[in-house]
Design an enzyme around this catalytic site. Sequence first.
Site, PDB file in Angstrom:
ATOM      1  N   HIS A 194       0.816  -1.222   0.000  1.00 60.65           N
ATOM      2  CA  HIS A 194       0.000   0.000   0.000  1.00 60.65           C
ATOM      3  C   HIS A 194       0.848   1.269   0.000  1.00 60.65           C
ATOM      4  O   HIS A 194       0.330   2.356  -0.217  1.00 60.65           O
ATOM      5  CB  HIS A 194      -0.932   0.011   1.220  1.00 60.65           C
ATOM      6  CG  HIS A 194      -1.997  -1.039   1.153  1.00 60.65           C
ATOM      7  ND1 HIS A 194      -3.326  -0.750   0.992  1.00 60.65           N
ATOM      8  CD2 HIS A 194      -1.920  -2.395   1.211  1.00 60.65           C
ATOM      9  CE1 HIS A 194      -4.028  -1.869   0.957  1.00 60.65           C
ATOM     10  NE2 HIS A 194      -3.193  -2.892   1.094  1.00 60.65           N
TER      11      HIS A 194
ATOM     12  N   ASP B 103       3.728   9.687  -0.778  1.00 62.63           N
ATOM     13  CA  ASP B 103       2.567   8.925  -0.302  1.00 62.63           C
ATOM     14  C   ASP B 103       2.239   7.858  -1.346  1.00 62.63           C
ATOM     15  O   ASP B 103       2.237   8.159  -2.550  1.00 62.63           O
ATOM     16  CB  ASP B 103       1.359   9.881  -0.142  1.00 62.63           C
ATOM     17  CG  ASP B 103       0.359   9.382   0.895  1.00 62.63           C
ATOM     18  OD1 ASP B 103       0.250   8.159   1.074  1.00 62.63           O
ATOM     19  OD2 ASP B 103      -0.309  10.234   1.510  1.00 62.63           O
TER      20      ASP B 103
HETATM   21  P1  ADP Z   1      -2.828   6.640   5.284  1.00 67.68           P
HETATM   22  O1  ADP Z   1      -3.217   5.271   4.799  1.00 67.68           O
HETATM   23  O2  ADP Z   1      -1.372   6.929   5.171  1.00 67.68           O
HETATM   24  O3  ADP Z   1      -3.344   6.970   6.651  1.00 67.68           O
HETATM   25  P2  ADP Z   1      -4.798   7.720   3.356  1.00 67.68           P
HETATM   26  O4  ADP Z   1      -5.138   9.131   3.027  1.00 67.68           O
HETATM   27  O5  ADP Z   1      -4.573   6.846   2.173  1.00 67.68           O
HETATM   28  O6  ADP Z   1      -3.526   7.749   4.326  1.00 67.68           O
HETATM   29  O7  ADP Z   1      -5.957   7.055   4.192  1.00 67.68           O
HETATM   30  C1  ADP Z   1      -6.391   7.614   5.404  1.00 67.68           C
HETATM   31  C2  ADP Z   1      -7.800   7.123   5.727  1.00 67.68           C
HETATM   32  O8  ADP Z   1      -8.056   7.419   7.095  1.00 67.68           O
HETATM   33  C3  ADP Z   1      -8.878   7.814   4.903  1.00 67.68           C
HETATM   34  O9  ADP Z   1      -9.864   6.853   4.537  1.00 67.68           O
HETATM   35  C4  ADP Z   1      -9.456   8.852   5.865  1.00 67.68           C
HETATM   36  O10 ADP Z   1     -10.832   9.110   5.662  1.00 67.68           O
HETATM   37  C5  ADP Z   1      -9.233   8.210   7.224  1.00 67.68           C
HETATM   38  N1  ADP Z   1      -9.005   9.232   8.254  1.00 67.68           N
HETATM   39  C6  ADP Z   1      -8.055  10.182   8.246  1.00 67.68           C
HETATM   40  N2  ADP Z   1      -8.157  10.962   9.335  1.00 67.68           N
HETATM   41  C7  ADP Z   1      -9.192  10.507  10.048  1.00 67.68           C
HETATM   42  C8  ADP Z   1      -9.796  10.901  11.289  1.00 67.68           C
HETATM   43  N3  ADP Z   1      -9.347  11.929  12.020  1.00 67.68           N
HETATM   44  N4  ADP Z   1     -10.844  10.180  11.728  1.00 67.68           N
HETATM   45  C9  ADP Z   1     -11.297   9.130  11.004  1.00 67.68           C
HETATM   46  N5  ADP Z   1     -10.770   8.707   9.842  1.00 67.68           N
HETATM   47  C10 ADP Z   1      -9.719   9.380   9.367  1.00 67.68           C
HETATM   48  O1  F6P Z   2      -1.438   2.874   4.349  1.00 71.43           O
HETATM   49  C1  F6P Z   2      -0.423   2.477   5.180  1.00 71.43           C
HETATM   50  C2  F6P Z   2      -0.898   2.068   6.568  1.00 71.43           C
HETATM   51  O2  F6P Z   2       0.157   1.657   7.368  1.00 71.43           O
HETATM   52  C3  F6P Z   2      -1.890   0.950   6.548  1.00 71.43           C
HETATM   53  O3  F6P Z   2      -1.305  -0.327   6.504  1.00 71.43           O
HETATM   54  C4  F6P Z   2      -2.634   1.228   7.824  1.00 71.43           C
HETATM   55  O4  F6P Z   2      -3.938   0.752   7.761  1.00 71.43           O
HETATM   56  C5  F6P Z   2      -2.613   2.754   7.938  1.00 71.43           C
HETATM   57  O5  F6P Z   2      -1.489   3.160   7.234  1.00 71.43           O
HETATM   58  C6  F6P Z   2      -2.603   3.226   9.387  1.00 71.43           C
HETATM   59  O6  F6P Z   2      -1.435   2.815  10.067  1.00 71.43           O
HETATM   60  P1  F6P Z   2      -1.402   1.955  11.411  1.00 71.43           P
HETATM   61  O7  F6P Z   2      -2.019   0.628  11.139  1.00 71.43           O
HETATM   62  O8  F6P Z   2       0.034   1.886  11.779  1.00 71.43           O
HETATM   63  O9  F6P Z   2      -2.214   2.724  12.422  1.00 71.43           O
END
Ligand code: ADP
Ligand code: F6P
Length: 472
Positions: free
Chosen positions: A162, A370
């Site tokens: 991912h 990212d």
């Molecule tokens: P990462 O996987 O690195 O966290 P992404 O942007 O790909 O970054 O995915 C983040 C996910 O987490 C998104 O689906 C977003 O809606 C969710 N998210 C981010 N911040 C919050 C929050 N404060 N509360 C709930 N969900 C969140």
């Molecule tokens: O997208 C990368 C990732 O590490 C996912 O595997 C994971 O769901 C998300 O970010 C949040 O990270 P963590 O599981 O360390 O809270």
Amino acid sequence: MAERSSFVVVANRLPVDEVMVDGERQWRPSPGGLVTALHPVLAQQRGTWIGWAGGDGEAPEPFELEGIKIHPVPLSAEELERYYEGQSNATIWPLYHDAVETPVYKRRWREAYRLVNQRFAQAAADVAEQGATVWVQDYQLQLVPAMLREMRPDLRIGFFLHIPFPPIELFMQMPFRAEILRGLLGADLVGFQQRLAAQNFVRLARHLLGLRYEGQSIQVDGRKVKAGAFPISIDTADMERMAADPAVQARAKQIRAELGDPETVILGVDRLDYTKGIELRLKAFRELLADGKLKVPEAVMVQVATPSRERVEHYQTLRVKVEREVGRINGEFGRVGMPAVHYLHQSYSKQELAALYVAADVMMVTPLRDGMNLVAKEYVACRANGGGALVLSEFAGAATELRQAFLCNPHDPDGVKDALLRAVGAEPAELKRRMRVMQRHLRTHDVAEWARTFLNELGVPDTDATPAPDEG
Ligand code: ADP
Ligand code: F6P
């Protein structure tokens, strides 16, 4: 022995949250694109999801939730520190994200990573029926494919990363680099977010192990391992539905009113992670306020910074820096009852996030690196009225698809300021046009399509076309 599965997902986390109801421990599904996309195939094939349930110590007994068999894997407190916080999130995470923070290498973390990967692989070997398909997810479990193949050569194994996969010269820093690479090569199909990442992988196989490849296909021990790009996405229809919900629309209006009905609401939503470029975005906003190009209270910024990996030092340092910058901006440009930046270090429901997306005129997604960035896609899906502007870093995987965003180089502060100003000042008709093109793309390229494409390439037929297996 418990009934085995013909389809198994192996991921660090389980798609469930623990909740206490009347003093009793219960499980409820945790909302997430991955589980939504895989639910049909898991449900039809009596599938199992193997993962960590959160917390340390003994794991709960396997159970079933909404047609998916849940198989928890335990992690001790020491393993959590070494495998999850250490090797996964202080070594691999920064290294794979262009080393934007310095990766930390520790031998005892590596040992724990091996041990925990072995445990996940064993769990998959135990629950998979003869000839089953096993889909392993992400950087925490890169050794699982080879470990599993060793135990169960009959299985069809897929792996999806991912996060970004680094160029050869960065990957070569990793002390147990050949073992990681061999781990991944245990799969039949290794999926990445980007074409360039898949290329890095096949070239690395030749560079490090002298393996031959043709196109995206690597020859390993008489087997073919395919590499490919499968950009992940969101449940677009669900996000659009949520944003159109009158309760969400009303909440969005309320949010704007609570912010003082400014002309421009600028939003950031990220895990509090140093890859996300939160600091540079705040700095761009501060400089525009200082230059007089933006003014409070006409423009305000809302930054949601979701708590994440809080015991890892890089994350603790980042929190201090971000909170210092927010304090500085509010000290210099806020007024009584009117902060320039509304900073929220909290988790929210999907509905509240959707309301924030609907309320925001400009969404700033400025990671230094990212894999994809789903927040950018969620914002676009929520803008059914056609308004709103996305400022997007060229270093987010999403930038390959969302070409109508206001793209910027996050390493160039003037470039970020310029993109933000162009987004703030753009004509409504232009914003609508840009948004429509991106929305059309997301409607056809959603997370279900992503899962279908990957599984088809792995040799699993379409979920819809897959008849439910006979009972017994
Ligand atoms: P990462 O996987 O690195 O966290 P992404 O942007 O790909 O970054 O995915 C983040 C996910 O987490 C998104 O689906 C977003 O809606 C969710 N998210 C981010 N911040 C919050 C929050 N404060 N509360 C709930 N969900 C969140
Ligand atoms: O997208 C990368 C990732 O590490 C996912 O595997 C994971 O769901 C998300 O970010 C949040 O990270 P963590 O599981 O360390 O809270």
